[in-house]
Design a protein around this motif. Structure first.
Motif, mmCIF file in Angstrom:
data_model
loop_
_atom_site.group_PDB
_atom_site.id
_atom_site.type_symbol
_atom_site.label_atom_id
_atom_site.label_comp_id
_atom_site.label_asym_id
_atom_site.label_seq_id
_atom_site.Cartn_x
_atom_site.Cartn_y
_atom_site.Cartn_z
ATOM 1 N N THR A 162 0.842 -1.206 0.000
ATOM 2 C CA THR A 162 0.000 0.000 0.000
ATOM 3 C C THR A 162 0.873 1.249 0.000
ATOM 4 O OG1 THR A 162 -0.053 0.233 2.374
ATOM 5 C CG2 THR A 162 -1.703 -1.240 1.409
ATOM 6 N N VAL A 163 0.244 2.367 -0.340
ATOM 7 C CA VAL A 163 0.987 3.622 -0.312
ATOM 8 C C VAL A 163 1.440 3.933 1.094
ATOM 9 C CG1 VAL A 163 0.282 4.968 -2.296
ATOM 10 C CG2 VAL A 163 -1.256 4.755 -0.367
ATOM 11 N N VAL A 164 0.605 3.507 2.051
ATOM 12 C CA VAL A 164 0.943 3.787 3.440
ATOM 13 C C VAL A 164 2.200 2.999 3.816
ATOM 14 C CG1 VAL A 164 0.136 3.638 5.822
ATOM 15 C CG2 VAL A 164 -1.439 4.301 4.008
ATOM 16 N N GLY A 186 11.243 6.770 -1.413
ATOM 17 C CA GLY A 186 11.449 8.095 -1.989
ATOM 18 C C GLY A 186 10.495 8.422 -3.116
ATOM 19 N N SER A 187 10.043 7.383 -3.851
ATOM 20 C CA SER A 187 9.226 7.647 -5.027
ATOM 21 C C SER A 187 7.888 8.297 -4.663
ATOM 22 C CB SER A 187 8.957 6.356 -5.792
ATOM 23 O OG SER A 187 8.171 5.512 -4.987
ATOM 24 N N LEU A 188 7.484 8.155 -3.397
ATOM 25 C CA LEU A 188 6.193 8.737 -3.029
ATOM 26 C C LEU A 188 6.299 10.118 -2.413
ATOM 27 C CD1 LEU A 188 4.269 5.659 -1.657
ATOM 28 C CD2 LEU A 188 3.768 6.986 -3.688
ATOM 29 N N THR A 189 7.500 10.525 -2.172
ATOM 30 C CA THR A 189 7.653 11.828 -1.525
ATOM 31 C C THR A 189 7.500 12.932 -2.561
ATOM 32 O OG1 THR A 189 9.336 10.726 -0.250
ATOM 33 C CG2 THR A 189 9.141 13.100 0.068
ATOM 34 N N ILE A 190 6.756 13.955 -2.173
ATOM 35 C CA ILE A 190 6.667 15.110 -3.061
ATOM 36 C C ILE A 190 7.662 16.125 -2.532
ATOM 37 C CG2 ILE A 190 5.191 16.999 -3.855
ATOM 38 C CD1 ILE A 190 2.876 14.963 -3.797
ATOM 39 N N GLU A 214 -4.147 3.505 -2.995
ATOM 40 C CA GLU A 214 -2.730 3.447 -3.375
ATOM 41 C C GLU A 214 -2.535 3.704 -4.868
ATOM 42 O OE1 GLU A 214 -4.263 1.077 -1.569
ATOM 43 O OE2 GLU A 214 -3.703 -0.946 -2.217
ATOM 44 N N VAL A 215 -3.476 3.212 -5.664
ATOM 45 C CA VAL A 215 -3.359 3.393 -7.122
ATOM 46 C C VAL A 215 -3.509 4.869 -7.467
ATOM 47 C CG1 VAL A 215 -4.452 2.838 -9.339
ATOM 48 C CG2 VAL A 215 -4.267 1.076 -7.549
ATOM 49 N N THR A 216 -4.571 5.471 -6.983
ATOM 50 C CA THR A 216 -4.870 6.874 -7.343
ATOM 51 C C THR A 216 -3.812 7.824 -6.792
ATOM 52 O OG1 THR A 216 -7.160 6.165 -7.035
ATOM 53 C CG2 THR A 216 -6.798 8.498 -7.487
ATOM 54 N N ILE A 217 -3.382 7.565 -5.573
ATOM 55 C CA ILE A 217 -2.398 8.470 -4.954
ATOM 56 C C ILE A 217 -1.065 8.416 -5.701
ATOM 57 C CG2 ILE A 217 -1.040 8.930 -2.858
ATOM 58 C CD1 ILE A 217 -3.548 8.150 -1.255
ATOM 59 N N LYS A 218 -0.676 7.217 -6.122
ATOM 60 C CA LYS A 218 0.578 7.114 -6.883
ATOM 61 C C LYS A 218 0.491 7.930 -8.172
ATOM 62 C CE LYS A 218 2.501 2.778 -5.210
ATOM 63 N NZ LYS A 218 2.425 1.332 -5.318
ATOM 64 N N LEU A 219 -0.665 7.858 -8.820
ATOM 65 C CA LEU A 219 -0.831 8.609 -10.080
ATOM 66 C C LEU A 219 -0.784 10.116 -9.809
ATOM 67 C CD1 LEU A 219 -3.684 6.486 -11.731
ATOM 68 C CD2 LEU A 219 -1.251 6.495 -12.324
ATOM 69 N N LEU A 220 -1.440 10.526 -8.742
ATOM 70 C CA LEU A 220 -1.446 11.961 -8.409
ATOM 71 C C LEU A 220 -0.045 12.434 -8.043
ATOM 72 C CD1 LEU A 220 -4.697 12.205 -6.237
ATOM 73 C CD2 LEU A 220 -4.295 13.357 -8.424
ATOM 74 N N GLN A 221 0.612 11.624 -7.227
ATOM 75 C CA GLN A 221 1.955 11.993 -6.763
ATOM 76 C C GLN A 221 2.896 12.157 -7.952
ATOM 77 O OE1 GLN A 221 4.751 9.833 -6.902
ATOM 78 N NE2 GLN A 221 6.099 11.233 -5.776
ATOM 79 N N ARG A 222 2.810 11.211 -8.893
ATOM 80 C CA ARG A 222 3.686 11.276 -10.067
ATOM 81 C C ARG A 222 3.388 12.527 -10.888
ATOM 82 N NH1 ARG A 222 2.529 6.993 -14.363
ATOM 83 N NH2 ARG A 222 2.670 5.513 -12.660
ATOM 84 N N ALA A 243 -5.173 8.611 3.522
ATOM 85 C CA ALA A 243 -3.945 8.072 2.924
ATOM 86 C C ALA A 243 -3.156 9.179 2.223
ATOM 87 C CB ALA A 243 -4.287 6.951 1.948
ATOM 88 N N PHE A 244 -3.848 10.053 1.524
ATOM 89 C CA PHE A 244 -3.146 11.133 0.805
ATOM 90 C C PHE A 244 -2.414 12.032 1.795
ATOM 91 C CE2 PHE A 244 -2.948 15.380 -1.128
ATOM 92 C CZ PHE A 244 -2.389 15.081 -2.370
ATOM 93 N N GLU A 245 -3.115 12.352 2.869
ATOM 94 C CA GLU A 245 -2.526 13.241 3.880
ATOM 95 C C GLU A 245 -1.292 12.586 4.514
ATOM 96 O OE1 GLU A 245 -4.730 14.887 7.511
ATOM 97 O OE2 GLU A 245 -5.799 15.616 5.736
ATOM 98 N N LEU A 246 -1.447 11.294 4.830
ATOM 99 C CA LEU A 246 -0.349 10.581 5.485
ATOM 100 C C LEU A 246 0.856 10.444 4.555
ATOM 101 C CD1 LEU A 246 0.392 8.878 8.044
ATOM 102 C CD2 LEU A 246 -0.376 6.893 6.763
ATOM 103 N N VAL A 247 0.570 10.086 3.333
ATOM 104 C CA VAL A 247 1.650 9.784 2.401
ATOM 105 C C VAL A 247 2.356 11.040 1.900
ATOM 106 C CG1 VAL A 247 2.096 8.894 0.076
ATOM 107 C CG2 VAL A 247 0.685 7.598 1.664
ATOM 108 N N THR A 248 1.582 12.044 1.556
ATOM 109 C CA THR A 248 2.199 13.233 0.945
ATOM 110 C C THR A 248 2.438 14.348 1.959
ATOM 111 O OG1 THR A 248 0.096 14.309 0.445
ATOM 112 C CG2 THR A 248 0.954 12.782 -1.215
ATOM 113 N N GLY A 249 1.729 14.287 3.068
ATOM 114 C CA GLY A 249 1.835 15.369 4.058
ATOM 115 C C GLY A 249 1.181 16.651 3.581
ATOM 116 N N ILE A 250 0.432 16.558 2.494
ATOM 117 C CA ILE A 250 -0.184 17.773 1.943
ATOM 118 C C ILE A 250 -1.597 17.962 2.498
ATOM 119 C CG2 ILE A 250 -1.072 18.866 -0.177
ATOM 120 C CD1 ILE A 250 1.151 17.432 -1.706
ATOM 121 N N GLU A 251 -1.852 19.155 2.972
ATOM 122 C CA GLU A 251 -3.215 19.549 3.377
ATOM 123 C C GLU A 251 -3.717 20.514 2.322
ATOM 124 O OE1 GLU A 251 -5.231 20.381 6.474
ATOM 125 O OE2 GLU A 251 -4.198 19.159 7.984
#
Ligand SMILES: Nc1ncnc2c1ncn2[C@@H]1O[C@H](COP(=O)(O)OP(=O)(O)O)[C@@H](O)[C@H]1O
Ligand SMILES: Nc1ccn([C@@H]2O[C@H](COP(=O)(O)OP(=O)(O)O)[C@@H](O)[C@H]2O)c(=O)n1
Length: 386
Positions: free
Chosen positions: A3-5, A13-17, A83-91, A115-123
């Motif tokens: 999972t993205v989490v 690193g690939s998930l960090t913005i 996890e699928v959608t967040i990876k696409l957004l992050q990329r 999940a988005f908040e946790l993974v990217t830290g973006i609010e």
């Protein structure tokens, strides 16, 4: 598939913005006009539009290993795993040179959001919410003609159900944090275009007025909806040209630009917003001494809006069985007090209504009735006052 989490916890690193970005979530039911208005915002405000649905459809087309799963979920109107959608957004965010993004159609459920908040830290900076009656959305989707497999009546019904059950709670969550900006176009819908032109220069007056008018206008024509959207995105440093120091309201310290003004219909502090500031312009000695055309026009706009508001308050309060103690044919000096009293009464009966109830109520009301409740024609209102 991890999972993205998991990835985030392992420090993948690939998930960090790794840049500072401004994100606005654009939410609303299927067919409420999110994509249409995002295109307008991109043109006018320099954002990059990322549609979660478009990214998922592109992923299907790319022949990815997740393609079949995504396609099946979309056909069923279901929400694809985060996890699928967040990876696409992050990329997409990472690969784009811009630092301002409109994320349209995401987060669609609580899992997406957390999940988005946790993974990217973006609010999100704020959430732009298009509220539109279901019958209007259904009509639009059935004539969208983009060859989408999910724009058929059977899937549309499923999507509405998912929206009500899974997406509205997300909007409610952000609403509770004061982050929701609803689309309101009350003034643009009711003022003649010549007045509207002049009034555009004083967006902050408009925002103060619309910020406490309960209007739901995503069902209006595209241009009118965009007028309301513009008010939300107006840059915080935008100042209208006027007499004196250039700030209508006698140099009040109220920030101009809706990014700083909560436009929520449902929240308690919605009514606590310092709406009285707008009357400063009307009563400011500096401005009343100034007889220039521009000031006159702005003055007229404010007076018209106050009259319309008075009628609106009268309508709302009478529907709730509240009879204001002061007559509603108010003189200038007493306007502020009467409106304030009426609003606080509305607040008492209205703020306890959760968002889901408001929307459910809206769904069950006939279209005509909604308009009767929400639309006030300024010209009629003005005539009535005379
Ligand atoms: N305000 C509007 N009035 C009438 N039709 C609209 C309006 N906004 C969008 N549409 C049309 O409705 C359909 C759905 O709009 P779209 O922006 O794709 O919605 P969403 O992204 O919320 O699903 C499109 O065919 C679009 O042209
Ligand atoms: N965050 C998201 C966004 C869309 N989707 C899927 O993509 C479909 C289409 O979404 P969309 O945002 O392009 O379209 P609308 O339903 O808003 O018209 C949804 O019904 C979901 O099946 C998802 O699973 N997760």
């Amino acid at each position: 598939m991890g999972t993205v989490v998991d990835s985030a916890n392992q420090g993948a690193g690939s998930l960090t913005i790794n840049k500072k970005v401004t994100v606005v979530f654009v939410l609303g039911g299927p067919g409420s006009g999110k994509g249409t208005q995002c295109a307008n915002i991109v043109e006018n405000f320099g954002y990059t539009h990322l549609s979660a649905g478009d990214l998922l459809r592109a992923e299907i087309k790319s022949g990815s290993e997740n393609g079949t799963m995504i396609s099946n979920m979309i056909k069923e109107g279901k929400i694809v795993p985060s996890e699928v959608t967040i990876k696409l957004l992050q990329r997409a965010i990472q690969e784009n040179g811009n630092d301002k993004f409109l994320i349209d159609g995401f987060p669609r459920n609580e899992e997406n959001r957390a999940a988005f908040e946790l993974v990217t830290g973006i609010e999100p900076e704020f959430v732009l919410f298009f509220d539109c009656p279901e019958e209007e959305m259904e009509k639009r989707l059935l004539s969208r003609n983009q060859g989408r497999e999910d724009d058929n009546i059977e899937t549309i019904r499923k999507r509405f159900k998912v929206y009500m059950e899974s997406s509205l709670p997300v909007i409610e969550y952000y609403n509770s944090k004061g982050k929701v900006r609803k689309v309101l176009s009350y003034l643009s819908a009711s003022l003649p275009s010549s007045v509207l032109e002049r009034e555009r220069e004083s967006l902050h007056i408009k925002q103060k007025l619309t910020s406490f008018l309960p209007q739901i206008d995503a069902a209006k024509p595209v241009g009118e909806v965009f007028e309301a959207v513009k008010a939300v995105f107006a840059p915080a440093d935008e100042k209208p040209t006027s007499c004196g120091d250039g700030a209508v309201g006698g140099g009040s310290d109220v920030a101009v630009g809706a990014n700083n003004v909560p436009l929520t219909e449902f929240e308690a502090n919605h009514y606590e917003y310092d709406y009285t500031g707008y009357t400063d312009f009307v009563f400011s000695s500096e401005c009343s001494a100034c007889k220039c055309q521009d000031c006159r026009a702005k003055h007229d706009v404010v007076i018209n809006a106050i009259k319309a508001l008075t009628v609106s308050v009268k309508e709302l309060t009478s529907k709730r069985g509240f009879i204001p103690s002061a007559p509603l044919e108010i003189k200038a000096k007493r306007r502020r007090r009467v409106i304030s009293r009426a609003l606080s009464s509305i607040q008492k009966s209205k703020i306890a209504t959760p968002l889901s109830m408001c929307c459910t109520e809206q769904r069950t009301m006939s279209k005509g009735k909604q308009h009767e409740l929400k639309k006030v024609n300024v010209e009629e209102a003005t005539a009535e006052q005379h």
